[in-house]
Design a protein around this motif. Structure first.
Motif, PDB file in Angstrom:
ATOM      1  N   THR A   1     -11.705   1.802   6.004  1.00  0.00           N
ATOM      2  CA  THR A   1     -12.525   0.591   6.101  1.00  0.00           C
ATOM      3  C   THR A   1     -11.726  -0.618   5.645  1.00  0.00           C
ATOM      4  O   THR A   1     -11.236  -0.656   4.512  1.00  0.00           O
ATOM      5  N   PRO A   2     -11.573  -1.633   6.507  1.00  0.00           N
ATOM      6  CA  PRO A   2     -10.801  -2.817   6.106  1.00  0.00           C
ATOM      7  C   PRO A   2     -11.505  -3.554   4.974  1.00  0.00           C
ATOM      8  O   PRO A   2     -12.726  -3.552   4.876  1.00  0.00           O
ATOM      9  N   GLY A   3     -10.715  -4.180   4.110  1.00  0.00           N
ATOM     10  CA  GLY A   3     -11.294  -4.946   3.010  1.00  0.00           C
ATOM     11  C   GLY A   3     -10.236  -5.763   2.315  1.00  0.00           C
ATOM     12  O   GLY A   3      -9.028  -5.572   2.523  1.00  0.00           O
ATOM     13  N   GLU A   4     -10.680  -6.671   1.468  1.00  0.00           N
ATOM     14  CA  GLU A   4      -9.757  -7.541   0.737  1.00  0.00           C
ATOM     15  C   GLU A   4      -8.805  -6.723  -0.118  1.00  0.00           C
ATOM     16  O   GLU A   4      -7.636  -7.069  -0.265  1.00  0.00           O
ATOM     17  N   ASN A   5      -9.302  -5.639  -0.709  1.00  0.00           N
ATOM     18  CA  ASN A   5      -8.482  -4.806  -1.590  1.00  0.00           C
ATOM     19  C   ASN A   5      -7.818  -3.643  -0.851  1.00  0.00           C
ATOM     20  O   ASN A   5      -7.236  -2.769  -1.491  1.00  0.00           O
ATOM     21  N   HIS A   6      -7.945  -3.618   0.485  1.00  0.00           N
ATOM     22  CA  HIS A   6      -7.418  -2.482   1.248  1.00  0.00           C
ATOM     23  C   HIS A   6      -6.584  -2.989   2.417  1.00  0.00           C
ATOM     24  O   HIS A   6      -7.010  -2.936   3.585  1.00  0.00           O
ATOM     25  N   PRO A   7      -5.359  -3.470   2.143  1.00  0.00           N
ATOM     26  CA  PRO A   7      -4.529  -4.000   3.225  1.00  0.00           C
ATOM     27  C   PRO A   7      -4.187  -2.955   4.276  1.00  0.00           C
ATOM     28  O   PRO A   7      -4.048  -3.291   5.461  1.00  0.00           O
ATOM     29  N   ALA A   8      -4.046  -1.697   3.877  1.00  0.00           N
ATOM     30  CA  ALA A   8      -3.746  -0.654   4.869  1.00  0.00           C
ATOM     31  C   ALA A   8      -4.885  -0.526   5.879  1.00  0.00           C
ATOM     32  O   ALA A   8      -4.648  -0.369   7.077  1.00  0.00           O
TER      33      ALA A   8
ATOM     34  N   TYR B   1       0.820  -1.217   0.000  1.00  0.00           N
ATOM     35  CA  TYR B   1       0.000   0.000   0.000  1.00  0.00           C
ATOM     36  C   TYR B   1       0.851   1.263   0.000  1.00  0.00           C
ATOM     37  O   TYR B   1       0.317   2.373   0.136  1.00  0.00           O
ATOM     38  N   LEU B   2       2.173   1.130  -0.130  1.00  0.00           N
ATOM     39  CA  LEU B   2       3.053   2.299  -0.114  1.00  0.00           C
ATOM     40  C   LEU B   2       3.816   2.507  -1.419  1.00  0.00           C
ATOM     41  O   LEU B   2       4.141   3.640  -1.772  1.00  0.00           O
ATOM     42  N   GLY B   3       4.133   1.424  -2.103  1.00  0.00           N
ATOM     43  CA  GLY B   3       5.038   1.512  -3.242  1.00  0.00           C
ATOM     44  C   GLY B   3       4.578   2.465  -4.317  1.00  0.00           C
ATOM     45  O   GLY B   3       5.353   3.273  -4.835  1.00  0.00           O
ATOM     46  N   ARG B   4       3.298   2.393  -4.681  1.00  0.00           N
ATOM     47  CA  ARG B   4       2.793   3.283  -5.733  1.00  0.00           C
ATOM     48  C   ARG B   4       2.761   4.735  -5.262  1.00  0.00           C
ATOM     49  O   ARG B   4       3.008   5.655  -6.048  1.00  0.00           O
ATOM     50  N   ALA B   5       2.466   4.942  -3.987  1.00  0.00           N
ATOM     51  CA  ALA B   5       2.489   6.310  -3.458  1.00  0.00           C
ATOM     52  C   ALA B   5       3.904   6.882  -3.501  1.00  0.00           C
ATOM     53  O   ALA B   5       4.112   8.069  -3.794  1.00  0.00           O
TER      54      ALA B   5
END
Length: 824
Positions: A723-730, A486-490
């Motif tokens: 909001t936690p989710g499958e596509n939102h590891p952060a 969740y950081l690399g693209r940022a």
């Protein structure tokens, strides 16, 4: 002593009058009264008479207009007009386009804090909050940033459809035209939240709501243009882009080579007057998918079809994508942040005058239109993007640093990591306050020319620092790309905001102080207008008023700078509570210093100052840090002065003052006129530089806030998509923090008992069996530790792939096509 007394009285009373900005007549009256007291209470009569004569020599010529105007003001007026650098039309438009808000108070040397506190607390409307809680939340939950950036290099069709259907492109379009009619604050909050999940999504939504056809049409469009285009832009039938940047002039609209010749041509079956365009634009966001192109070009009328003027000037037009001769080039790829971007070209492209934004009446007024709208757009999209990114980075990095352990200790407990965590927390606090302040200024109806450049520059620069520190703390977790990253693209995207909408080097070196020195100064612009007044008599009177106001202003700032420097700004009236009063006093001090430095620089360097970019940049830093600190204090007060936020505010404020003093020091040490720099140093830093970077103790407190559930941590993340989710590891990792903290005492008890046991149990499951069997932990505590292990694994795990999975078929096709062209 009796001999020196009258002169000391004049000096002290003059200093008090200057400190309090007393006008000349009251100052003379007070000084005369002081001399009378000296005469009556035993001071040397001869010395008192000499002091009185000196006072009269200064006061009478200045107080009597019949003497002052012909013998003082007129010669100075003539000298000023000779040395005044010519003000070009583009510079004049830039100076007159913006409004002056709080930054004017800071530039004035004696800020009236009531002006700042009178600004209403930024508050969303009910429909804006409902949109954030509904469509924005839903859109964020649909986003899979890995698929966007690696698999598709674009938003998936369902995302495009959802964005258009829910009028994300029409946030700024008024409701009467079918848009959402959001305020600038509502726009800011939407972009901020989207940026916390995907910079591609936030830029895709942000650009149509920033500088572009919609905003320009709202301000300048004809009734027919508004009625036709705004509803289509609001609901996504039209996707807009705006062509300003070109290969030869960058974003400098005053130098663009793109041109349009007024001529006759065919449009929709009729012969009409129009413009035949030739242009070459690049770096145009949304160009590959745009259906409506806004274009900046220079308009010429060599055959005088419209009038006597041949060079009409910068003009803005609207080109439908299917206009004959328009060429949309192939896509560019911005640093693995694949928002739609590419070139737009055209040769002999004809459009009628009705396609000029604002119609024929606004031909040649494009520079003014751009300057006014750029300040609005620059205040929203990029600062909001940095704000959203810093919010999520602060929350998830704090959670990660608590969950990730090395040597049996959370990595966030190591002092080196604490330093980085503190920078993240302090910078996030600063960015979010600054971004909200600039959006609120636009929402109040201001055109914040100077604050917009401050916000764009510093939010993007600090945003880059936040993501750098977050990457350092995450280590391998941050550099291994994949769905769990969740950081690399940022990190890859961080230079984009620094480059676009005016490169930051130019913004800092030329724009912040360059505009502020004239636009925000209480007297300089008045003097310049007086000097350019065609009515010489009226110009002289205006100059007389401005000049002596300016002289008193300069003396006051010198006295205030020296007094604040000697006392460390420990005394004097200041707003705020007992905790923040000291902060306001520091800002009072450096406001006076900025005004003193600006006056001295403009007086001695004149027109050459615009070429002293290093000096201009450093003085711009001083203005910026004053504005940033004000934004933080205003936000702190608006939120009810929460005690839990004090470490964040303190870290951010001390960091700002440290940066400010470094810039001041560099400006003084490199000031071109060395004797003046020595004098200025004595006034500004009579006891030396005193501001220090945030202490280790303070950094520890800020790091602790990020690593533990609490109200201050909640406020840092407020506005981000969590909001936690499958596509939102952060979001998942952030959600683990309360359970992790609750499990830590059990984990310590378990590890301590296991370490003291002589038996051997090597795997985790066997160790848990042993612990339960020996009564070290209960069955419920076992489940708690198992859950902790699962959360930790999810937090630290990264992705791996088969080799074929990493080969993008689209990229392979591009390589093959390039090879074919090269062979041919």
């Amino acid at each position: 002593m009796s001999i020196a007394a009258p002169f000391l009285v004049l000096l002290i009373l003059g200093g008090l009058a200057a400190y309090h900005r007393m006008r000349l007549a009251p100052w003379v009256a007070v000084s005369a009264g002081g001399l009378v007291l000296c005469w009556l209470f035993g001071a040397s009569h001869a010395a008192t008479m000499v002091a009185a004569v000196l006072l009269a020599i200064v006061a009478i010529p200045l107080l009597v207009p019949a003497i002052r105007l012909p013998f003082v003001t007129t010669p100075l007026f003539g000298m000023y007009r000779k040395v005044l650098p010519p003000l070009s039309e583009t510079e004049r438009v830039a100076l007159e386009a913006g409004t002056v808000g709080w930054e004017g108070e800071l530039f004035g040397g004696k800020p009236d804090w009531n002006v700042l506190f009178a600004q209403p607390r930024p508050t969303l409307r009910e429909d804006e909050q409902a949109f954030l809680d509904g469509p924005v939340e839903e859109l964020c939950s649909m986003v899979n940033d890995w698929e966007i950036t690696h698999v598709h290099a674009d938003l998936q069709p369902e995302l495009w459809d959802y964005i258009k259907r829910n009028k994300f492109f029409g946030m700024i379009v008024p409701k009467e035209y079918g848009g959402l009619g959001f305020t600038a604050l509502g726009n800011h909050k939407v972009i901020e939240k989207l940026a916390s999940i995907s910079s591609v999504v936030s830029s895709t939504v942000g650009v149509p709501n920033s500088l572009g056809p919609a905003e320009l049409l709202m301000h300048y469009g004809t009734t027919e243009q508004k009625d036709y285009y705004l509803p289509r832009l609001a609901d996504g039938r039209e996707v807009p882009c705006f062509g300003l940047t070109g290969p030869w002039a960058g974003s400098d609209a005053t130098s663009i080579p793109d041109f349009g010749i007024v001529t006759m041509g065919d449009w929709n079956g009729a012969r009409v007057v129009g413009v035949r365009l030739t242009f070459d634009k690049r770096y145009i966001t949304l160009a590959p998918v745009a259906t409506l192109i806004g274009l900046a070009f220079r308009m010429y009328d060599p055959d005088h079809i419209l009038g006597d003027k041949e060079d009409i000037g910068i003009t803005l037009g609207l080109l439908p994508r299917d206009t004959a001769g328009v060429e949309i080039g192939r896509r560019a790829m911005p640093l693995n942040s694949p928002f739609q971007n590419g070139p737009v070209r055209g040769k002999d492209v004809f459009i009628p005058l009705s396609q000029l934004i604002g119609g024929e009446a606004f031909a040649g007024k494009g520079w003014q239109m751009l300057v006014e709208c750029l300040s609005i757009g620059r205040s929203i999209t990029l600062p909001s993007t940095a704000s959203g990114g810093s919010r999520i980075a602060a929350r998830v990095t704090g959670a990660y640093a608590r969950i990730r352990k090395q040597f049996g200790l959370s990595v966030g407990r190591f002092e080196g990591v604490e330093e980085a965590l503190a920078r993240i927390g302090g910078n996030a606090y600063t960015i979010t306050a600054l971004a909200e302040a600039s959006a609120a200024a636009v929402a109040r109806g201001e055109l914040p020319a100077v604050p917009s450049t401050i916000s764009k520059y510093h939010c993007t620069e600090m945003g880059r620092e936040v993501i750098k520190d977050a990457m350092d703390i995450h280590g391998g977790k941050g550099i291994i790309l994949g769905p769990k990253n969740y950081l690399g693209r940022a990190w890859q995207a961080s230079p984009i905001g620094i480059t676009v909408e005016g490169a930051n080097i130019m913004t800092r070196s030329l724009m912040i102080f360059g505009q502020g020195a004239i636009l925000c100064h209480p007297w300089v612009l008045k003097e310049m207008k007086a000097a350019n007044n065609t009515d010489a008599s009226q110009g002289l009177r205006e100059f007389d008023s401005a000049l002596f106001g300016h002289i008193g202003f300069a003396i006051s700032n010198a006295v205030r700078s020296l007094w604040f420097g000697i006392t460390g700004a420990s005394f004097g009236a200041a707003p705020g509570d007992e905790y923040t009063k000291r902060y306001f006093r520091k800002l009072n001090r450096y406001s006076a210093v900025l005004a003193l430095m600006a006056d001295t620089s403009m007086l001695l360097l004149g027109g050459k100052l615009k070429f002293k970019e290093s000096l201009s940049g450093r003085l711009g830093d001083v203005l910026s840090q004053l504005y940033i600190a004000s934004a933080m204090l205003k936000r702190y007060q608006d939120q009810g002065s929460p005690a839990a936020d004090r470490p964040l505010l303190a870290w951010a404020f001390h960091n700002a003052m440290h940066k400010l003093e470094l810039s001041l020091s560099a400006a003084l040490r490199n000031f071109p006129v060395r004797p003046v720099s020595w004098l200025l140093w004595a006034l500004v830093f009579p006891l030396g530089r005193r501001a220090e970077a945030p202490s280790d103790r303070l950094s520890h407190k800020v790091a602790s806030i990020l690593m533990a559930p609490g109200e201050a941590r909640d406020r840092i993340g407020r506005g981000a998509f969590l909001t936690p989710g499958e596509n939102h590891p952060a979001g998942r990792i952030d959600s683990y923090l309360p359970a992790v903290v609750a499990a830590e005492p059990v984990e310590r008890k378990f590890q301590k008992a296991l370490k003291g046991h002589e038996g051997r149990a090597h795997d985790f499951a066997s160790q848990l069996d042993l612990a339960v069997a020996n009564g070290w932990i209960t069955a419920d505590e076992r489940r708690q530790l198992e859950q902790l292990r699962e959360m930790t694994i999810d937090t630290i795990s990264v992705d791996d792939f088969e080799a074929d999975e990493l080969r993008s078929s689209g990229y392979a096709a591009v390589v093959a096509a390039q090879a074919t062209r090269a062979a041919a």
